[in-house]
Design a protein around this motif. Structure first.
Motif, PDB file in Angstrom:
ATOM      1  N   GLU A 122      -0.555  10.488  -6.365  1.00  0.00           N
ATOM      2  CA  GLU A 122      -1.643   9.495  -6.424  1.00  0.00           C
ATOM      3  C   GLU A 122      -1.084   8.082  -6.612  1.00  0.00           C
ATOM      4  O   GLU A 122      -1.533   7.137  -5.964  1.00  0.00           O
ATOM      5  N   VAL A 123      -0.105   7.953  -7.512  1.00  0.00           N
ATOM      6  CA  VAL A 123       0.510   6.645  -7.761  1.00  0.00           C
ATOM      7  C   VAL A 123       1.215   6.147  -6.497  1.00  0.00           C
ATOM      8  O   VAL A 123       1.088   4.984  -6.120  1.00  0.00           O
ATOM      9  N   ASP A 124       1.946   7.024  -5.826  1.00  0.00           N
ATOM     10  CA  ASP A 124       2.639   6.632  -4.600  1.00  0.00           C
ATOM     11  C   ASP A 124       1.652   6.221  -3.504  1.00  0.00           C
ATOM     12  O   ASP A 124       1.877   5.220  -2.813  1.00  0.00           O
ATOM     13  N   ALA A 125       0.572   6.965  -3.369  1.00  0.00           N
ATOM     14  CA  ALA A 125      -0.420   6.638  -2.348  1.00  0.00           C
ATOM     15  C   ALA A 125      -1.088   5.287  -2.661  1.00  0.00           C
ATOM     16  O   ALA A 125      -1.312   4.484  -1.755  1.00  0.00           O
ATOM     17  N   ALA A 126      -1.358   5.039  -3.940  1.00  0.00           N
ATOM     18  CA  ALA A 126      -1.988   3.765  -4.326  1.00  0.00           C
ATOM     19  C   ALA A 126      -1.043   2.593  -4.108  1.00  0.00           C
ATOM     20  O   ALA A 126      -1.486   1.492  -3.771  1.00  0.00           O
ATOM     21  N   SER A 127       0.254   2.820  -4.279  1.00  0.00           N
ATOM     22  CA  SER A 127       1.209   1.708  -4.122  1.00  0.00           C
ATOM     23  C   SER A 127       1.426   1.361  -2.656  1.00  0.00           C
ATOM     24  O   SER A 127       1.891   0.275  -2.343  1.00  0.00           O
ATOM     25  N   LYS A 128       1.087   2.280  -1.761  1.00  0.00           N
ATOM     26  CA  LYS A 128       1.231   2.016  -0.318  1.00  0.00           C
ATOM     27  C   LYS A 128       0.060   1.191   0.213  1.00  0.00           C
ATOM     28  O   LYS A 128       0.153   0.603   1.267  1.00  0.00           O
TER      29      LYS A 128
END
Length: 129
Positions: free
Chosen positions: A122-128
């Motif tokens: 979730e964190v990785d997807a939000a940072s993209k």
């Protein structure tokens, strides 16, 4: 009525868990649940999390281990995010969960690894975005 301890607790709670989550918890509290929100905010976040002696990072490590031991995945998800906010690396989170595998049981640690991985995704997807 909000006390100074409640306000300090809200600040720390928002810093660790994120303002959106905390604000929603307070705003969605009703006559039945607000006393619990007040207790948690004042005594957990406004008292214990304010104490000297342990950094927020160490407190997060302890929480990850204890919440794994208690098998509370909803709270674990929240505190994995908090641990990241408090400066833990993914590797440190992994090592805390590895430690729990030995002392809390492999099934509890497996569930915690699943929860942590979902938070990382979730964190990785939000940072993209």
């Amino acid at each position: 009525m909000a006390t100074e301890k409640f306000e300090k607790g809200l600040d720390t709670r928002r810093e660790v868990l994120g303002a959106d989550y905390v604000n929603a918890s307070i705003e969605n509290a009703d006559e039945f649940t607000m006393p619990l929100q007040q207790l948690v905010t004042e005594y957990c976040w406004g008292d214990v999390w304010q104490r000297e002696g342990l950094s927020l990072k160490v407190r997060s490590m302890l929480n990850l281990a204890m919440i794994t031991a208690l098998n509370r995945p909803h709270e674990l998800k929240l505190h994995v995010r908090g641990a990241l906010n408090n400066g833990l690396t993914r590797e440190e989170i992994r090592e805390v969960l590895m430690q729990t595998a030995i002392y809390c049981g492999v099934p509890a640690a497996i569930d915690s690894f699943r929860v942590a991985r979902a938070v990382f995704e979730e964190v990785d997807a939000a940072s993209k975005d």
